[in-house]
Scaffold this active site. Structure first.
Site, PDB file in Angstrom:
ATOM      1  N   ARG A 191       0.929  -1.278   0.063  1.00 22.25           N
ATOM      2  CA  ARG A 191      -0.118  -0.057  -0.180  1.00 22.25           C
ATOM      3  C   ARG A 191       1.053   1.199   0.081  1.00 22.25           C
ATOM      4  NH1 ARG A 191      -2.674  -3.034   3.913  1.00 22.25           N
ATOM      5  NH2 ARG A 191      -4.474  -4.219   2.919  1.00 22.25           N
ATOM      6  N   LYS A 250       2.971  12.035 -10.688  1.00 24.43           N
ATOM      7  CA  LYS A 250       2.162  11.430 -11.468  1.00 24.43           C
ATOM      8  C   LYS A 250       2.824  10.094 -11.661  1.00 24.43           C
ATOM      9  CE  LYS A 250      -0.695  14.473 -13.971  1.00 24.43           C
ATOM     10  NZ  LYS A 250      -1.250  15.064 -15.465  1.00 24.43           N
ATOM     11  N   GLU A 262      10.117  19.855 -23.974  1.00 21.27           N
ATOM     12  CA  GLU A 262       9.433  20.187 -22.790  1.00 21.27           C
ATOM     13  C   GLU A 262      10.070  21.304 -22.127  1.00 21.27           C
ATOM     14  OE1 GLU A 262       7.100  18.477 -21.903  1.00 21.27           O
ATOM     15  OE2 GLU A 262       7.083  16.593 -22.825  1.00 21.27           O
ATOM     16  N   LYS A 305       8.051  23.540 -12.499  1.00 21.90           N
ATOM     17  CA  LYS A 305       6.967  22.503 -12.317  1.00 21.90           C
ATOM     18  C   LYS A 305       6.829  22.472 -10.928  1.00 21.90           C
ATOM     19  CE  LYS A 305       5.800  18.122 -13.677  1.00 21.90           C
ATOM     20  NZ  LYS A 305       5.685  16.851 -14.243  1.00 21.90           N
ATOM     21  N   GLU A 329      -3.938  18.188 -10.135  1.00 18.14           N
ATOM     22  CA  GLU A 329      -4.645  18.645 -11.535  1.00 18.14           C
ATOM     23  C   GLU A 329      -6.199  19.090 -10.961  1.00 18.14           C
ATOM     24  OE1 GLU A 329      -3.289  16.571 -14.840  1.00 18.14           O
ATOM     25  OE2 GLU A 329      -4.097  18.023 -16.068  1.00 18.14           O
ATOM     26  N   ARG A 373      -2.241  23.208 -13.118  1.00 19.38           N
ATOM     27  CA  ARG A 373      -1.288  22.030 -13.790  1.00 19.38           C
ATOM     28  C   ARG A 373      -1.695  22.081 -15.398  1.00 19.38           C
ATOM     29  NH1 ARG A 373       0.898  17.024 -10.240  1.00 19.38           N
ATOM     30  NH2 ARG A 373       2.052  16.191 -11.946  1.00 19.38           N
ATOM     31  N   ASN A 377      -0.071  21.452 -19.957  1.00 23.36           N
ATOM     32  CA  ASN A 377      -0.353  20.620 -21.116  1.00 23.36           C
ATOM     33  C   ASN A 377      -0.323  21.555 -22.538  1.00 23.36           C
ATOM     34  OD1 ASN A 377      -1.190  18.449 -20.066  1.00 23.36           O
ATOM     35  ND2 ASN A 377      -3.225  19.110 -19.470  1.00 23.36           N
ATOM     36  N   HIS A 397       0.308  19.847 -25.565  1.00 26.54           N
ATOM     37  CA  HIS A 397       0.105  18.392 -25.499  1.00 26.54           C
ATOM     38  C   HIS A 397      -1.007  17.977 -25.992  1.00 26.54           C
ATOM     39  CE1 HIS A 397       3.778  18.605 -23.087  1.00 26.54           C
ATOM     40  NE2 HIS A 397       3.548  17.469 -22.820  1.00 26.54           N
ATOM     41  N   HIS A 452      -0.461  15.046 -28.228  1.00 26.17           N
ATOM     42  CA  HIS A 452      -0.931  13.746 -27.965  1.00 26.17           C
ATOM     43  C   HIS A 452      -1.763  13.230 -29.238  1.00 26.17           C
ATOM     44  CE1 HIS A 452      -0.856  14.224 -23.265  1.00 26.17           C
ATOM     45  NE2 HIS A 452       0.322  13.660 -24.034  1.00 26.17           N
ATOM     46  N   HIS A 477       7.291  11.516 -28.728  1.00 30.52           N
ATOM     47  CA  HIS A 477       6.431  12.476 -27.585  1.00 30.52           C
ATOM     48  C   HIS A 477       7.050  13.956 -27.860  1.00 30.52           C
ATOM     49  CE1 HIS A 477       4.274  13.978 -24.426  1.00 30.52           C
ATOM     50  NE2 HIS A 477       5.148  14.353 -23.759  1.00 30.52           N
TER      51      HIS A 477
HETATM   52  N1  LIG Z   1       5.017  11.291 -15.010  1.00 29.05           N
HETATM   53  C1  LIG Z   1       5.028  12.310 -15.568  1.00 29.05           C
HETATM   54  O1  LIG Z   1       4.517  13.379 -15.258  1.00 29.05           O
HETATM   55  C2  LIG Z   1       5.466  12.189 -17.023  1.00 29.05           C
HETATM   56  C3  LIG Z   1       5.540  13.370 -17.718  1.00 29.05           C
HETATM   57  C4  LIG Z   1       6.292  13.349 -19.051  1.00 29.05           C
HETATM   58  C5  LIG Z   1       6.258  12.236 -19.476  1.00 29.05           C
HETATM   59  N2  LIG Z   1       6.155  11.118 -18.859  1.00 29.05           N
HETATM   60  C6  LIG Z   1       6.565   9.676 -19.485  1.00 29.05           C
HETATM   61  O2  LIG Z   1       7.777   9.651 -19.725  1.00 29.05           O
HETATM   62  C7  LIG Z   1       8.248   8.610 -20.628  1.00 29.05           C
HETATM   63  C8  LIG Z   1       9.285   9.171 -21.837  1.00 29.05           C
HETATM   64  O3  LIG Z   1      10.359   9.471 -20.869  1.00 29.05           O
HETATM   65  P1  LIG Z   1      12.020   9.678 -21.741  1.00 29.05           P
HETATM   66  O4  LIG Z   1      11.758  10.547 -22.634  1.00 29.05           O
HETATM   67  O5  LIG Z   1      12.906  10.102 -20.432  1.00 29.05           O
HETATM   68  O6  LIG Z   1      11.967   8.291 -22.407  1.00 29.05           O
HETATM   69  P2  LIG Z   1      12.614   6.870 -21.776  1.00 29.05           P
HETATM   70  O7  LIG Z   1      12.426   6.633 -20.522  1.00 29.05           O
HETATM   71  O8  LIG Z   1      12.089   5.720 -22.838  1.00 29.05           O
HETATM   72  O9  LIG Z   1      14.268   6.950 -22.125  1.00 29.05           O
HETATM   73  C9  LIG Z   1      14.738   7.322 -23.691  1.00 29.05           C
HETATM   74  C10 LIG Z   1      15.833   6.456 -23.869  1.00 29.05           C
HETATM   75  O10 LIG Z   1      16.948   7.070 -23.174  1.00 29.05           O
HETATM   76  C11 LIG Z   1      17.884   6.120 -22.578  1.00 29.05           C
HETATM   77  N3  LIG Z   1      18.688   6.730 -21.513  1.00 29.05           N
HETATM   78  C12 LIG Z   1      18.145   7.111 -20.208  1.00 29.05           C
HETATM   79  N4  LIG Z   1      19.064   7.724 -19.715  1.00 29.05           N
HETATM   80  C13 LIG Z   1      20.100   7.992 -20.344  1.00 29.05           C
HETATM   81  C14 LIG Z   1      21.237   8.426 -20.577  1.00 29.05           C
HETATM   82  N5  LIG Z   1      21.719   9.059 -19.372  1.00 29.05           N
HETATM   83  N6  LIG Z   1      22.293   8.444 -21.306  1.00 29.05           N
HETATM   84  C15 LIG Z   1      21.830   7.865 -22.563  1.00 29.05           C
HETATM   85  N7  LIG Z   1      20.524   7.015 -22.635  1.00 29.05           N
HETATM   86  C16 LIG Z   1      19.750   7.255 -21.693  1.00 29.05           C
HETATM   87  C17 LIG Z   1      16.709   5.066 -22.192  1.00 29.05           C
HETATM   88  O11 LIG Z   1      17.489   3.824 -21.793  1.00 29.05           O
HETATM   89  C18 LIG Z   1      15.770   5.196 -23.298  1.00 29.05           C
HETATM   90  O12 LIG Z   1      16.291   4.291 -24.403  1.00 29.05           O
HETATM   91  C19 LIG Z   1       6.958   8.532 -21.337  1.00 29.05           C
HETATM   92  O13 LIG Z   1       6.470   7.016 -21.119  1.00 29.05           O
HETATM   93  C20 LIG Z   1       5.846   9.563 -20.662  1.00 29.05           C
HETATM   94  O14 LIG Z   1       4.575   9.122 -20.797  1.00 29.05           O
HETATM   95  C21 LIG Z   1       5.651  10.991 -17.725  1.00 29.05           C
HETATM   96 ZN   LIG Z   2       5.239  16.036 -22.413  1.00 25.25          ZN
END
Ligand SMILES: NC(=O)c1ccc[n+]([C@@H]2O[C@H](COP(=O)([O-])OP(=O)(O)OC[C@H]3O[C@@H](n4cnc5c(N)ncnc54)[C@H](O)[C@@H]3O)[C@@H](O)[C@H]2O)c1
Ligand SMILES: [Zn+2]
Length: 362
Positions: free
Chosen positions: A121, A143, A185, A227, A237, A242, A246, A249, A253, A266
């Protein structure tokens, strides 16, 4: 080094940002009394590249650690993947002093947060984001989510980390595409909240593209503060604040979904969404053409597309209306009154949205 607080009463936490700060992690964790056994969720590449340093830093401060390797793709954000992690975690956790470390990009952060929110939990978790996107965005705000076939991020909860620890040196190994994806971003924050950051991004783009550490640290700190400020005032949100995050976005999206999550990643889709939103603002008389061009020129400097290719408008509009943020048929978009001046606009005629999306096409 920068320290920023996310103010959420008993759920408050710090974001620590700096270069060469990994050797401070252990002390920070000890202060927080998060537990003694770190269950580190990461992927194989990151473990091979940075895992030993992380393990040593933890060991030096008396922590046990275990690396849980998950596949390096969005597929790790699934109920199946989370189930496997939870079962393994329960097997490993003998001490009852376990805490989770999310060591990776947004995919790992979202999965690890989701798992942390469910195990017993809820157990403590710490974000150690390693992509630019994760440092400026996904690691902050609590999130957590996994995807279903029916849609991204459909299952999840708000569950805040105990610490976000952004070691800027990890960004050195990002490739161009990953850097650009995070920059989308960063540009979003500048457009909605910070004209000075916008100008810095215009002037220093060569340093950023070279991944010059001082400028990256400044960017991560500035965006994290923006942020943190927003999520501190609107944790779940509810107040609309918040919603500003978007920007780009909603249409982004739709572009992502209409392209089957393959045509555009993305960041690229959000970039296109920002151009469309800026153009829509112009069509509503909120900004002039110069502002729209400033936004698209900045995206272009960072290697982000500003012209949409190969995804039909009708598909984008259909995806737009399936967006989970719509209430009934009422649409709501974040538009602009200028750089750094966002405005939420409701019930925009579909014909105008179509026109704006068309302007980002060849
Ligand atoms: N929770 C939230 O508020 C929120 C906000 C925005 C995005 N997201 C989520 O985040 C995800 C996208 O995140 P992302 O863009 O970081 O993608 P990701 O986590 O897939 O990473 C992208 C690539 O970078 C590589 N990588 C990571 N660190 C590295 C480093 N230091 N050097 C070299 N390569 C590295 C990873 O192995 C991967 O292949 C999506 O699933 C999205 O929905 C969540
Ligand atoms: Zn985004």
């Amino acid at each position: 080094m920068h320290g920023i607080k996310v103010n959420l009463g008993p759920r408050s936490y710090d974001i620590i940002i700096g270069r060469g700060i990994l050797n401070r992690l252990g002390q920070e964790l000890l202060k927080l009394r998060v537990g003694t056994d770190a269950y580190i969720i990461t992927n194989l590449w990151l473990k091979n590249k940075y895992g030993e340093k992380l393990r040593q830093e933890l060991r030096k401060n008396g922590f046990n650690s275990h690396f849980k390797i998950v596949p390096d793709s969005e597929k790790s954000k699934s109920l199946e993947a989370a189930g496997l992690v939870l079962k393994e975690l329960a097997g490993w956790d003998k001490s009852r002093k376990v805490f989770i470390i999310a060591f990776g990009g947004g995919v790992i952060g979202d999965l690890a947060g989701f798992v942390a929110s469910l195990y017993k939990r809820g157990v403590s978790y710490v974000q150690i984001p390693t992509t630019l996107l994760a440092q400026v965005d996904s690691s902050i705000g609590g999130k957590t989510a996994v995807d279903l076939d029916l849609g991204k991020n459909l299952v999840g909860a708000f569950y805040q980390p105990r610490l976000v620890f952004s070691e800027v040196n990890f960004l050195k190994s990002l490739d161009k595409k990953q850097l650009a994806s995070g920059m989308a971003e960063v540009i979003k924050y500048a457009v909605i909240k910070d004209r000075r950051l916008f100008t810095l991004l215009e002037n220093k783009y060569k340093d950023v593209l070279r991944k010059e550490p001082a400028v990256l640290e400044k960017i991560v700190a500035t965006c994290s503060a923006i942020k943190a400020g927003i999520v501190s005032r609107d944790e779940k949100e509810l107040s609309g604040l918040r919603t500003l995050l978007n920007f780009g976005h909603t249409i982004g999206h739709a572009v992502e979904a209409a392209g089957g999550y393959k045509a555009y990643n993305h960041g690229q889709a959000v970039g296109l969404g920002m151009v469309a939103a800026a153009d829509l603002s112009r069509r509503l008389g909120l900004v002039d053409l110069g502002t729209v061009l400033r936004v698209s020129d900045l995206l272009r400097l960072y290697g982000l597309p500003v012209k949409l290719k190969g995804v039909p408008i009708e598909k984008i509009i259909r995806a737009h209306y399936r967006d989970k943020k719509f209430i009934g048929k009422e649409n709501k978009l974040v538009l602009l009154r200028g750089i750094g001046r966002p405005k939420i606009v409701r019930n925009i005629p579909l014909s105008l949205i179509k026109e704006a999306v068309k302007t980002v096409r060849h």
